[in-house]
Design a protein around this motif. Structure first.
Motif, PDB file in Angstrom:
ATOM      1  N   VAL A 142       0.852  -1.183   0.000  1.00 49.92           N
ATOM      2  CA  VAL A 142       0.000   0.000   0.000  1.00 49.92           C
ATOM      3  C   VAL A 142       0.893   1.239   0.000  1.00 49.92           C
ATOM      4  O   VAL A 142       1.733   1.412   0.886  1.00 49.92           O
ATOM      5  CB  VAL A 142      -0.925   0.030   1.234  1.00 49.92           C
ATOM      6  CG1 VAL A 142      -1.878   1.222   1.153  1.00 49.92           C
ATOM      7  CG2 VAL A 142      -1.711  -1.272   1.339  1.00 49.92           C
ATOM      8  N   VAL A 143       0.709   2.092  -0.994  1.00 55.85           N
ATOM      9  CA  VAL A 143       1.523   3.300  -1.151  1.00 55.85           C
ATOM     10  C   VAL A 143       0.591   4.491  -1.316  1.00 55.85           C
ATOM     11  O   VAL A 143      -0.426   4.401  -2.016  1.00 55.85           O
ATOM     12  CB  VAL A 143       2.458   3.190  -2.375  1.00 55.85           C
ATOM     13  CG1 VAL A 143       3.319   4.432  -2.519  1.00 55.85           C
ATOM     14  CG2 VAL A 143       3.335   1.954  -2.265  1.00 55.85           C
ATOM     15  N   ALA A 144       0.951   5.615  -0.686  1.00 56.45           N
ATOM     16  CA  ALA A 144       0.100   6.802  -0.763  1.00 56.45           C
ATOM     17  C   ALA A 144       0.373   7.623  -2.014  1.00 56.45           C
ATOM     18  O   ALA A 144      -0.540   8.175  -2.618  1.00 56.45           O
ATOM     19  CB  ALA A 144       0.278   7.669   0.485  1.00 56.45           C
ATOM     20  N   TYR A 145       1.634   7.744  -2.401  1.00 56.98           N
ATOM     21  CA  TYR A 145       1.959   8.546  -3.576  1.00 56.98           C
ATOM     22  C   TYR A 145       3.318   8.125  -4.114  1.00 56.98           C
ATOM     23  O   TYR A 145       4.153   7.584  -3.399  1.00 56.98           O
ATOM     24  CB  TYR A 145       1.976  10.045  -3.231  1.00 56.98           C
ATOM     25  CG  TYR A 145       2.964  10.444  -2.163  1.00 56.98           C
ATOM     26  CD1 TYR A 145       4.192  10.996  -2.500  1.00 56.98           C
ATOM     27  CD2 TYR A 145       2.675  10.291  -0.805  1.00 56.98           C
ATOM     28  CE1 TYR A 145       5.105  11.369  -1.531  1.00 56.98           C
ATOM     29  CE2 TYR A 145       3.576  10.665   0.167  1.00 56.98           C
ATOM     30  CZ  TYR A 145       4.784  11.209  -0.200  1.00 56.98           C
ATOM     31  OH  TYR A 145       5.687  11.570   0.772  1.00 56.98           O
ATOM     32  N   LEU A 146       3.519   8.400  -5.417  1.00 53.21           N
ATOM     33  CA  LEU A 146       4.753   7.991  -6.076  1.00 53.21           C
ATOM     34  C   LEU A 146       5.549   9.180  -6.608  1.00 53.21           C
ATOM     35  O   LEU A 146       6.563   9.000  -7.273  1.00 53.21           O
ATOM     36  CB  LEU A 146       4.434   7.032  -7.229  1.00 53.21           C
ATOM     37  CG  LEU A 146       3.836   5.683  -6.836  1.00 53.21           C
ATOM     38  CD1 LEU A 146       3.458   4.881  -8.079  1.00 53.21           C
ATOM     39  CD2 LEU A 146       4.794   4.888  -5.962  1.00 53.21           C
ATOM     40  N   GLU A 147       5.098  10.416  -6.322  1.00 53.69           N
ATOM     41  CA  GLU A 147       5.826  11.575  -6.819  1.00 53.69           C
ATOM     42  C   GLU A 147       7.243  11.638  -6.251  1.00 53.69           C
ATOM     43  O   GLU A 147       8.178  12.030  -6.940  1.00 53.69           O
ATOM     44  CB  GLU A 147       5.074  12.871  -6.467  1.00 53.69           C
ATOM     45  CG  GLU A 147       3.752  13.038  -7.204  1.00 53.69           C
ATOM     46  CD  GLU A 147       2.598  12.432  -6.445  1.00 53.69           C
ATOM     47  OE1 GLU A 147       2.849  11.648  -5.501  1.00 53.69           O
ATOM     48  OE2 GLU A 147       1.440  12.730  -6.787  1.00 53.69           O
TER      49      GLU A 147
END
Length: 339
Positions: free
Chosen positions: A69-74
Motif C-alpha cells: 500500500v503506497v500513498a503517492y509515487l511523486e
C-alpha cells in the motif's frame, strides 16, 4: 490438445514423473532435481500448460502474494524502493500486489480491506497510517502488517525505518559547523513519524548548540504547498542562511524556487540540505547535500520481517537503519565536521 483442457496429470504423463513432482517443479523453493524440473517444463511447454496459481492458493492457503500500500509515487524514493522490494520478494518466490491509497486512515482502510479479499499472505505499507480497527482485523485473519519508512505507536505493528532522529541531528550539526546561524526547517508532514522525528532531531541538535531554528514550517510532502512555504520563508527582509528540507523531493523544488524565482544563489546565499539521497540529488543541476536513506538495507529488513511473520515468527520488530550524510555542493562545507 487445447490449452484449456491441459491438466497437471497430462504434464506428468508426458514427462514421465509423478503429479507431485510436477507440482514441486512449479513451486518456488520446492525440493526437485534440476533434471526433473527441466523435463516437466519441457512437457508443459509442449502442451501449453501453465499452473493455476489461484487454484493452488485455495488448496494451500497461501497466495504467495504480498500486498503493498503506497500513498503517492511523486517522491522518487518510492519507485526505487518498490522496484527493490519486488525483486527481493521474487527471489523468495513472492510477488507484490500494489494498490494506491489516500494518505489517511480512511483511505488506507478501504485499500487494505481489498487486499484481505485478495487473500494476500502479508501487507507492507509505505508511508501510510493504519487504524486500530484495521490492525485488529488483519491480526485476527493472521495477516501480518509491516510498515516501511514510517512507524506507529501500536505494539501489533512491525516497522522498518531509517534513524530519522539521528538524520535530523546530523543535518543541523553540519549546517552549524558550516557557520550558519539562521537555520530554517521545512519539515515533512507532521502527521507522519518520519516528518516528526526528522524535525525533532533537527531542533534538538540546534538546541544543544545554543541555537533556535530561524523558522520551522510543515511542507506537507506537497510540492505546491512547499513552494508557497519557501516563497514566504525567504521573501521577508530577514532571511534564513540555510534550510534543512524534510525530503529530497521537496528540497529540489525548494532549490528551484530559491534560484529561479527569488534570485538566490545556492549555496552562496543559502545552503540547502535534503533527506533520502534519491538519484536526482546527484544530478549536476542540484548537486544536493542530503541524508541518505539506506534503501537496500531497509528493503532487506522489511522482507526479512514480513516473511518471518508469515512463517510463524511472533515477534514484532521495530528496526531503525542508520543513514549517512552525503556531502555535495548545495550546502557550505565546513572546514571540520565530525558527524
Amino acid at each position: 490438445m487445447a490449452r484449456d483442457t491441459v491438466t497437471l496429470a497430462d504434464v506428468a504423463r508426458l514427462s514421465g514423473v509423478s503429479q507431485s513432482a510436477v507440482s514441486r517443479s512449479f513451486t518456488d523453493g520446492a525440493s526437485v532435481s534440476e533434471k526433473t524440473r527441466a523435463r516437466v517444463l519441457e512437457a508443459a511447454k509442449e502442451l501449453g500448460y501453465r499452473p493455476n496459481r489461484m487454484a493452488r492458493a485455495m488448496v494451500t492457503g497461501k497466495s504467495r502474494m504480498i500486498g503493498l500500500v503506497v500513498a503517492y509515487l511523486e517522491n522518487q524514493f518510492y519507485p526505487l524502493a518498490i522496484e527493490l522490494l519486488s525483486r527481493k520478494l521474487q527471489e523468495q518466490g513472492y510477488h507484490i500486489l500494489l494498490l494506491m491509497a489516500e494518505n489517511s486512515e480512511a483511505g488506507t482502510e478501504e485499500v487494505v480491506r481489498n487486499l484481505l479479499d485478495y487473500g494476500v499472505d502479508g501487507i507492507i505499507t509505505a508511508s501510510v497510517s493504519i487504524s486500530n480497527d484495521l490492525t485488529a482485523r488483519c491480526e485476527s485473519a493472521g495477516i501480518p502488517i509491516v510498515m516501511f519508512n514510517r512507524s506507529q505507536d501500536d505494539p501489533r505493528l512491525s516497522a522498518v525505518t531509517s534513524d530519522n532522529l539521528a538524520g535530523g541531528r546530523m543535518a543541523a550539526n553540519f549546517l552549524v559547523a558550516g557557520g550558519h546561524r539562521k537555520i530554517a526547517h521545512i519539515s515533512g508532514w507532521q502527521g507522519s513519524s518520519t516528518g516528526r522525528d526528522r524535525a525533532t532531531g533537527f531542533v534538538e541538535a540546534l538546541g544543544d548548540q545554543g541555537l533556535q531554528p530561524f523558522a520551522v514550517e510543515d511542507g506537507m510532502y506537497d510540492i505546491a504547498h512547499l513552494r508557497d512555504v519557501t516563497r514566504v520563508m525567504f521573501g521577508g527582509v530577514e532571511q534564513p542562511d540555510a534550510v534543512f528540507v524534510g525530503n529530497d523531493h521537496m528540497a529540489i523544488a525548494a532549490m528551484d524556487v530559491l534560484r529561479f524565482e527569488l534570485g538566490l544563489r545556492v549555496p552562496e546565499d543559502v545552503s540547502v540540505i535534503g533527506y533520502d539521497d534519491v538519484p536526482q540529488a546527484s544530478w549536476p543541476t542540484y548537486d544536493l547535500t542530503t541524508i541518505s536513506q539506506p534503501v537496500d538495507r531497509m528493503i532487506e529488513e522489511t522482507v526479512d520481517v514480513v516473511l518471518g511473520r508469515i512463517n510463524g515468527d511472533k515477534d514484532i520488530a521495530h528496526r531503525q537503519i542508520s543513514g549517512e550524510l552525503i556531502i555535495r555542493g548545495s550546502a557550505r562545507k565546513p572546514e571540520v565536521f565530525r558527524p
